[in-house]
Design an enzyme around this catalytic site. Structure first.
Site, mmCIF file in Angstrom:
data_model
loop_
_atom_site.group_PDB
_atom_site.id
_atom_site.type_symbol
_atom_site.label_atom_id
_atom_site.label_comp_id
_atom_site.label_asym_id
_atom_site.label_seq_id
_atom_site.Cartn_x
_atom_site.Cartn_y
_atom_site.Cartn_z
ATOM 1 N N LYS A 154 0.859 -1.196 0.000
ATOM 2 C CA LYS A 154 0.000 0.000 0.000
ATOM 3 C C LYS A 154 0.893 1.243 0.000
ATOM 4 C CE LYS A 154 -4.284 1.587 2.149
ATOM 5 N NZ LYS A 154 -4.988 1.890 0.911
HETATM 6 N N1 PMP Z 1 -7.505 -1.870 -3.183
HETATM 7 C C1 PMP Z 1 -6.945 -0.658 -3.122
HETATM 8 C C2 PMP Z 1 -6.147 -0.178 -4.272
HETATM 9 C C3 PMP Z 1 -7.113 0.131 -1.979
HETATM 10 O O1 PMP Z 1 -6.575 1.347 -1.912
HETATM 11 C C4 PMP Z 1 -7.895 -0.355 -0.914
HETATM 12 C C5 PMP Z 1 -8.120 0.490 0.305
HETATM 13 N N2 PMP Z 1 -7.116 0.292 1.268
HETATM 14 C C6 PMP Z 1 -8.436 -1.632 -1.020
HETATM 15 C C7 PMP Z 1 -8.236 -2.364 -2.170
HETATM 16 C C8 PMP Z 1 -9.180 -2.228 0.124
HETATM 17 O O2 PMP Z 1 -8.264 -2.617 1.102
HETATM 18 P P1 PMP Z 1 -8.673 -2.750 2.610
HETATM 19 O O3 PMP Z 1 -9.859 -3.650 2.636
HETATM 20 O O4 PMP Z 1 -7.508 -3.402 3.268
HETATM 21 O O5 PMP Z 1 -8.972 -1.402 3.103
#
Ligand code: PMP
Length: 306
Positions: A154
């Site tokens: 991320k």
């Molecule tokens: N994909 C992307 C590109 C994101 O930015 C997010 C948000 N964090 C998600 C998926 C969802 O991830 P999470 O469920 O861990 O928040």
């Protein structure tokens, strides 16, 4: 609505608007930063819990490793800061939390520090489309490939690509963009993972479809399995989006949000479907602690009950 007034920067609580780093720091100059977006939910009793805090911390640690950051902050320190920043800001409703680790030093391509970090708590209301659903489009922008800018991490810089896709979708009159991999398979949305329902089974692109390994995705898979909903994790074709009975996006920020059209073709009958509704309700119960299942997913915020 409550307002954020305090941010923790490198372990010190300071006024929210006084946080500073140099514009030439690598965190800004090259976007060398990794972050987590988390949510703290207010329970009907007035207490607060952070949803899946340890899983977010583990993913952040993976990101810091891949970025080869020098002296990354310890997970226990970040964990404490998340709980502390919520308490300090005294929210009276749900909070969106941001943990971010960035290179605060200036330098060259191979500079790895000094590293700094912040923990912030911000108000965030549920999106308006949570109930009614989104109009999505398949973007002409391609999802980042793992061997160029790994989406599994991320990293702040990854959001340049997500932003281009989102701006294009909005310019074309849609709410959201769905991105395909370089091989033309469905990957995910700009900041959320994607699920389809086909013939009663839940389907989501596999972990090698250039997705972020989303914590909400994993939560949805677990809740679906526990509800006895058949589930497949595999490559997904673009046209499956057009013939699916239901489509929804999921992520910490957006939670579970129905997609009611893709490229102006109605998904199912064009209204949020029963499987989506059922999983939305199961998710709401588990994040807000109105069920006893999965207490390990909810970390209490000490010293805060409103
Ligand atoms: N994909 C992307 C590109 C994101 O930015 C997010 C948000 N964090 C998600 C998926 C969802 O991830 P999470 O469920 O861990 O928040």
């Amino acid at each position: 609505m409550w307002q954020a007034h305090t941010i923790i920067h490198n372990g010190r609580p300071i006024p929210f608007h006084e946080a500073r780093i140099h514009p030439l720091a690598l965190g800004v100059a090259f976007g060398i930063a990794v972050f987590e977006g988390l949510r703290a939910y207010r329970h009907p009793s007035g207490s607060f819990t952070v949803f899946r805090l340890d899983e977010h911390l583990a993913r952040l640690a993976q990101g810091m490793k891949v970025l080869r950051l020098a002296d990354p902050p310890e997970t226990a320190v970040l964990r404490q800061a998340v709980l502390e920043v919520i308490r300090l800001n005294e929210p009276d409703d749900d909070a969106y939390l941001r943990l971010q680790v960035q290179i605060e030093g200036m330098g060259m391509m191979a500079t790895t520090g000094p590293v700094g970090w912040i923990a912030a708590a911000l108000p965030r209301e549920r999106g308006a489309k949570f109930a009614t659903g989104l109009a999505a489009t398949v973007s002409s922008w391609t999802r980042l490939p793992d061997n160029a800018m790994p989406p599994r991490i991320k990293a702040s810089a990854n959001y340049h690509a997500s932003r281009l896709a989102t701006l294009q979708a909005k310019a074309d009159g849609y709410d959201s963009a769905i991105l395909l991999t370089a091989r033309g398979k469905v990957s995910e949305a700009a900041a959320a993972c994607i699920f389809l329902v086909r013939g009663g089974a839940l389907v989501t692109p596999s972990r090698s479809s250039d997705i972020l390994e989303s914590i909400t995705r994993e939560t949805v898979i677990t809740l679906a399995r526990e509800a006895g909903i058949p589930f497949e994790e595999r490559e997904v074709d673009r046209t499956e989006l057009y013939v699916a009975d239901e489509v929804f996006l999921c992520g910490t920020g957006q939670e579970l949000v129905p997609v009611t059209s893709v490229d102006r073709l109605a998904v199912g009958d064009g209204a949020p479907g029963p499987v989506t509704r059922r999983l939305q309700a199961a998710y709401e119960a588990v994040v807000r602690g109105t069920t006893d299942v999965h207490p390990e997913w909810r970390t209490p915020v000490p010293g805060l009950a409103r």
